[in-house]
Design an enzyme around this catalytic site. Structure first.
Site, PDB file in Angstrom:
ATOM      1  N   ASP A  57       0.878  -1.154   0.000  1.00  0.00           N
ATOM      2  CA  ASP A  57       0.000   0.000   0.000  1.00  0.00           C
ATOM      3  C   ASP A  57       0.922   1.211   0.000  1.00  0.00           C
ATOM      4  O   ASP A  57       1.588   1.497   0.994  1.00  0.00           O
ATOM      5  CB  ASP A  57      -0.878  -0.018   1.252  1.00  0.00           C
ATOM      6  CG  ASP A  57      -1.733   1.239   1.401  1.00  0.00           C
ATOM      7  OD1 ASP A  57      -1.549   2.193   0.624  1.00  0.00           O
ATOM      8  OD2 ASP A  57      -2.573   1.288   2.319  1.00  0.00           O
TER       9      ASP A  57
ATOM     10  N   SER B  46       1.225  12.637 -15.571  1.00  0.00           N
ATOM     11  CA  SER B  46       0.146  12.567 -16.557  1.00  0.00           C
ATOM     12  C   SER B  46       0.078  13.873 -17.324  1.00  0.00           C
ATOM     13  O   SER B  46       0.547  14.917 -16.850  1.00  0.00           O
ATOM     14  CB  SER B  46      -1.185  12.325 -15.836  1.00  0.00           C
ATOM     15  OG  SER B  46      -2.289  12.527 -16.686  1.00  0.00           O
TER      16      SER B  46
ATOM     17  N   TYR C 296      -7.174  13.926  -9.096  1.00  0.00           N
ATOM     18  CA  TYR C 296      -6.139  13.229  -9.876  1.00  0.00           C
ATOM     19  C   TYR C 296      -5.140  14.233 -10.455  1.00  0.00           C
ATOM     20  O   TYR C 296      -3.924  14.042 -10.367  1.00  0.00           O
ATOM     21  CB  TYR C 296      -6.826  12.445 -10.993  1.00  0.00           C
ATOM     22  CG  TYR C 296      -5.907  11.712 -11.938  1.00  0.00           C
ATOM     23  CD1 TYR C 296      -5.479  10.421 -11.653  1.00  0.00           C
ATOM     24  CD2 TYR C 296      -5.493  12.298 -13.134  1.00  0.00           C
ATOM     25  CE1 TYR C 296      -4.654   9.739 -12.531  1.00  0.00           C
ATOM     26  CE2 TYR C 296      -4.673  11.624 -14.019  1.00  0.00           C
ATOM     27  CZ  TYR C 296      -4.254  10.341 -13.710  1.00  0.00           C
ATOM     28  OH  TYR C 296      -3.427   9.675 -14.579  1.00  0.00           O
TER      29      TYR C 296
ATOM     30  N   LYS D 210      -1.108  14.539  -9.695  1.00  0.00           N
ATOM     31  CA  LYS D 210      -0.114  14.413 -10.765  1.00  0.00           C
ATOM     32  C   LYS D 210       0.726  15.691 -10.897  1.00  0.00           C
ATOM     33  O   LYS D 210       1.900  15.638 -11.272  1.00  0.00           O
ATOM     34  CB  LYS D 210      -0.818  14.098 -12.090  1.00  0.00           C
ATOM     35  CG  LYS D 210      -1.446  12.710 -12.123  1.00  0.00           C
ATOM     36  CD  LYS D 210      -0.450  11.606 -11.832  1.00  0.00           C
ATOM     37  CE  LYS D 210      -1.030  10.229 -12.107  1.00  0.00           C
ATOM     38  NZ  LYS D 210      -0.078   9.138 -11.789  1.00  0.00           N
TER      39      LYS D 210
END
Length: 258
Positions: free
Chosen positions: A60, A139, A152, A156
């Site tokens: 994890d 990304s 997200y 990133k």
């Protein structure tokens, strides 16, 4: 001889998708790889299929304790570490107004905290490598505005800036470690399939060779090839840089005349 012959790598989120493609191609090119993932069943199955140069450890990435265990495992099984690929990630579809604080924290725990913990935990072993490399999966969302992927994109963006700081830290302290980030656009992976509402469907067939059309998704191997190059000694002069793997997405004007 493979491009990463003799190197030892650790790949996060390696049970499927980009991480599995990265691990597979690194092994094909001569590396030994510790695949890590929170999905124990899929991760172990993937490692078993890749043979004697692969091993698996549960990780994890948001847990400092599990990072310590994974680093101890790669040293015990393979004797060191040359390449860290911080790939693990999730995406929760929510714009700035609908994104809950819990969603934001969960997303950043995996892709922001996880990358920080990975780099910090791996550095003592990477320091012992002749040409260590950290490859962080960012990304195109770190460059563009994607309201539905608010958390997200935030995570990133953090990966993008942490990468540069780590790269310069290693240079300033004379550590034999490079640090770079990869910024991919849409790639046909289980995560993208789920976001597009195709989670129960078979993956789209994307050609492995030749030029892809403008709106095409990429395949995981398109990213894995970049990972292998950046992990190799051929990339020794590359650090602090961001590598765009996007089929021209960032270069394309929004109002281009067809």
């Amino acid at each position: 001889m493979g491009r990463v012959e003799g190197k030892i790598a650790l790949v996060t989120g390696a049970a499927m998708g980009l991480g599995l493609a990265d691990a597979t191609m690194l092994i094909e090119e001569g590396a030994r790889v510790l695949l890590t993932d929170i999905n124990v069943e899929a991760g172990q199955k993937a490692a078993d299929a890749l043979g004697e140069n692969a091993a698996f450890a549960k990780l994890d990435v948001s847990s400092p304790e599990e990072w310590a265990s994974a680093i101890a495992t790669v040293e015990e099984k393979f004797g060191g570490l040359d390449v860290l690929v911080n790939n693990a990630g999730i995406v929760i579809v929510a714009d700035p107004e609908s994104c809950t604080y819990e969603d934001f924290k969960k997303t950043n725990a995996i892709m922001n905290d996880g990358v920080f913990l990975g780099m910090q935990s791996a550095l003592p072993l990477l320091k012992k490598s002749k040409n260590g490399s950290i490859i962080n999966m960012s990304s195109t969302a770190s460059h563009l505005g994607y309201p539905p992927f608010f958390a997200y994109s935030a995570a990133k963006g953090a990966v993008r800036s942490m990468t540069k700081s780590m790269a310069i830290h290693c240079q300033m302290t004379n550590l034999p470690v490079r640090c770079v980030s990869i910024h991919a656009s849409g790639i046909e992976t289980p995560m993208v399939q789920t976001v597009q509402g195709r989670g129960d469907e078979a993956p789209m067939e994307i050609p492995k060779d030749g030029i892809l059309p403008q709106e095409s998704l990429g395949c995981p191997e398109d990213v894995a090839r970049m990972v292998v190059f950046l992990a190799s000694d051929d990339a020794r002069f590359l650090t602090g840089s961001e590598f765009i793997v996007d089929n021209g997405l960032l270069a394309r004007p929004a109002d281009i005349v067809q």
